[in-house]
Design an enzyme around this catalytic site. Structure first.
Site, PDB file in Angstrom:
ATOM      1  CE  LYS A  21      -2.947   0.935   3.607  1.00 27.65           C
ATOM      2  NZ  LYS A  21      -2.853   2.334   4.053  1.00 27.65           N
ATOM      3  CB  SER A  22       3.751   2.342   2.094  1.00 24.95           C
ATOM      4  OG  SER A  22       3.122   2.268   3.330  1.00 24.95           O
ATOM      5  NE  ARG A  26       6.282   6.458   0.954  1.00 23.41           N
ATOM      6  CZ  ARG A  26       5.344   6.327   1.907  1.00 23.41           C
ATOM      7  NH1 ARG A  26       4.204   5.711   1.632  1.00 23.41           N
ATOM      8  NH2 ARG A  26       5.536   6.823   3.117  1.00 23.41           N
ATOM      9  CG  ASP A 330       0.779   0.156   9.712  1.00 21.62           C
ATOM     10  OD1 ASP A 330       0.396   1.016  10.529  1.00 21.62           O
ATOM     11  OD2 ASP A 330       1.086   0.436   8.535  1.00 21.62           O
ATOM     12  NE  ARG A 361      -4.728   0.031  13.674  1.00 23.46           N
ATOM     13  CZ  ARG A 361      -4.064   0.221  12.550  1.00 23.46           C
ATOM     14  NH1 ARG A 361      -2.751   0.303  12.550  1.00 23.46           N
ATOM     15  NH2 ARG A 361      -4.713   0.326  11.395  1.00 23.46           N
TER      16      ARG A 361
HETATM   17  C1  S3P Z   1       2.478   4.907   6.294  1.00 19.08           C
HETATM   18  C2  S3P Z   1       3.095   5.272   7.450  1.00 19.08           C
HETATM   19  C3  S3P Z   1       2.643   4.879   8.788  1.00 19.08           C
HETATM   20  C4  S3P Z   1       1.690   3.702   8.730  1.00 19.08           C
HETATM   21  C5  S3P Z   1       0.657   3.864   7.667  1.00 19.08           C
HETATM   22  C6  S3P Z   1       1.292   4.025   6.292  1.00 19.08           C
HETATM   23  C7  S3P Z   1       3.009   5.386   5.007  1.00 19.08           C
HETATM   24  O1  S3P Z   1       1.971   5.971   9.406  1.00 19.08           O
HETATM   25  O2  S3P Z   1       1.073   3.521   9.983  1.00 19.08           O
HETATM   26  O3  S3P Z   1      -0.204   2.740   7.628  1.00 19.08           O
HETATM   27  O4  S3P Z   1       2.621   4.859   3.941  1.00 19.08           O
HETATM   28  O5  S3P Z   1       3.823   6.307   5.028  1.00 19.08           O
HETATM   29  P1  S3P Z   1       2.772   7.088  10.256  1.00 19.08           P
HETATM   30  O6  S3P Z   1       3.605   7.868   9.329  1.00 19.08           O
HETATM   31  O7  S3P Z   1       1.685   7.921  10.876  1.00 19.08           O
HETATM   32  O8  S3P Z   1       3.562   6.326  11.276  1.00 19.08           O
END
Ligand code: S3P
Length: 442
Positions: A21-22, A26, A330, A361
């Site tokens: 997902k991340s 991007r 996560d 959470r």
């Molecule tokens: C993410 C960063 C994390 C993560 C989120 C996705 C990202 O959040 O918890 O699910 O894609 O950069 P934080 O930057 O708030 O830690």
């Protein structure tokens, strides 16, 4: 709709986990501001990445979906100026969409009204507003008082972002809390600054933006917890990039393979970026039988990938401290499931950030575990003790409208039999195929 959780044992399976997902967010964002076309292979299709894709299309970027791939026609650093100002954008419930894109939008020559939905409207935005303002950005949010006893007031969505009157300046900034979303917002704004920007983090958070920028030929230096970003004249498309499987989604099947009786699960081609895989280290400390077969990083925009082979294991308790959390931010809900089934008392501390995720959470983990009869105890303001190894009772779980809580409860319930969960729609946020994958396990 309430869902009946299937009891599982004697599983022998190979699973393909959806794309990261991340990295998908991007890839869409960087391809949109690059020069030239970028083919993103194996892009994640879920509620959150669709929010980013829709925002980028509203910003004038042409993106064509072709099965699992997407072809992005980059705009070359600046989005076209919309005719009617300010442009309304919707991040829905995606924190990454709102926080990361806001860094980029702060540098553009038009105004934006950026709104969230449901819980995102209660998630803190001061963490991006403060550094972006220091860079000269014109960004503001809405005052919000959380209902939780003792919680401080926050600045939350919707955000109003107007052009920076004096341009964007480079800054030297120490993040008070490790966060890849905040770091990425600053990095994207820094591409448009007049001078270099330095960012420091207490503990390293996921570094996908830094790695991917290198594929787009942007100069960025990473020295342990310090990042130096240089203004970029342009981003050059690498032509194509492929998204590996998401470690955070794989985590549910890793823990499932460990806690089910007489089982083994192989997970193919998963992202093994060290800033993401803290859970692997902790599980191994707990006695987990996990074998890693590393593949290459080349095809994946500098991301390390490999296969994981997981076998049923007799787990023992672990102690997890604040320094461990950013690389497994996560995965705490699913770690709590492993801890409930491990022998002994697990102590996890440094969990303040869990309170501002899709749900609180920390509270949700107590509730999930206690419903099965597991004894849990708060430790200070942001720690939890989980007393593992007791016989679990069948339970009715709440999803808390949080995808990772729902999936964790389903994994936990699958070891008990006769468990239910109130709803599973929220899982579409990151892993729409989760339920069908679980139900198809041989
Ligand atoms: C993410 C960063 C994390 C993560 C989120 C996705 C990202 O959040 O918890 O699910 O894609 O950069 P934080 O930057 O708030 O830690």
């Amino acid at each position: 709709m309430s869902y009946s959780i299937k009891y599982l044992e004697n599983i022998s399976a190979t699973v393909n986990i959806p794309p990261d997902k991340s990295i998908s967010h991007r890839a869409l964002i960087l391809a949109s501001i690059a020069e030239g076309k970028t083919l993103i292979k194996n892009l994640l299709d879920c509620d959150d990445t669709r929010a980013t894709l829709d925002c980028l299309r509203r910003l004038g970027v042409k993106i064509t979906k072709k099965g699992k791939d997407a072809l992005v026609q980059g705009c070359g650093k600046f989005f076209p100026k919309p005719k009617n100002e300010p442009l309304k954008l919707k991040a829905n419930e995606s924190g990454t969409t709102m926080r990361v894109l806001s860094g980029l939008l702060s540098t553009q020559k038009f105004s934006v009204e950026f709104e969230g939905k449901a819980r995102l409207n209660q998630r803190p935005m001061a963490r991006i507003i403060e550094p972006l303002r220091k860079m000269g950005a014109n960004i503001e949010g809405r005052f919000y008082q959380p209902t939780r006893l003792g919680a401080e007031p926050e600045i939350c969505p919707p955000l109003l972002i107007a052009p920076a009157d004096q341009g964007i300046k480079g800054i030297d900034y120490g993040l008070p809390v490790s966060s890849a979303q905040v770091k990425s917002a600053i990095i994207l704004a820094a591409l448009y600054a007049e001078e270099k920007t330095i960012i420091r983090e207490p503990h390293l958070s996921r570094d996908h933006t830094e790695r991917m920028l290198k594929s787009f030929k942007v100069k960025i230096e990473v020295k342990e917890k310090e990042i130096v970003c240089y203004p970029a004249k342009k981003l050059e498309s690498p032509g194509s990039l492929e998204v590996p499987a998401d470690f955070s989604s794989a985590a549910f099947f890793i823990v499932l393979g460990l806690i089910l009786k007489n089982s083994q699960i192989t997970i193919k081609n998963v992202n093994l970026n060290p800033t993401r895989c803290g859970l692997l280290k902790v599980l191994k400390r707990m006695g987990a039988n996990i074998q890693e077969e590393r593949l290459s990083a080349e095809a994946y925009g500098n991301e390390l990938c490999g296969d994981l082979k997981v076998k049923s294991s007799a787990l023992t308790a672990a102690t997890v401290g604040p320094q461990d959390i950013p690389s497994m931010i996560d995965e705490i809900p699913i770690l709590s499931v492993a801890a409930a089934l491990a022998k002994g008392n697990t102590l996890i501390s440094g969990l303040d950030e869990l309170r501002v995720k899709e749900a609180d959470r920390l509270e949700s983990i107590h509730s999930m575990l206690r419903r099965t009869g597991v004894v849990t105890r708060p430790v200070g303001a942001s720690g939890i003790e989980i007393r593992g190894g007791t016989t679990l009772q069948k339970a009715e779980f709440d999803s808390f409208n949080d995808h990772r809580m729902a999936m964790s409860a389903i994994i936990l319930g699958s070891t008990v039999g006769g468990c239910r969960i109130n709803e599973t729609k929220c899982i579409d946020k990151s892993f729409p195929e989760f339920i069908s994958l679980i139900n198809r396990l041989p």
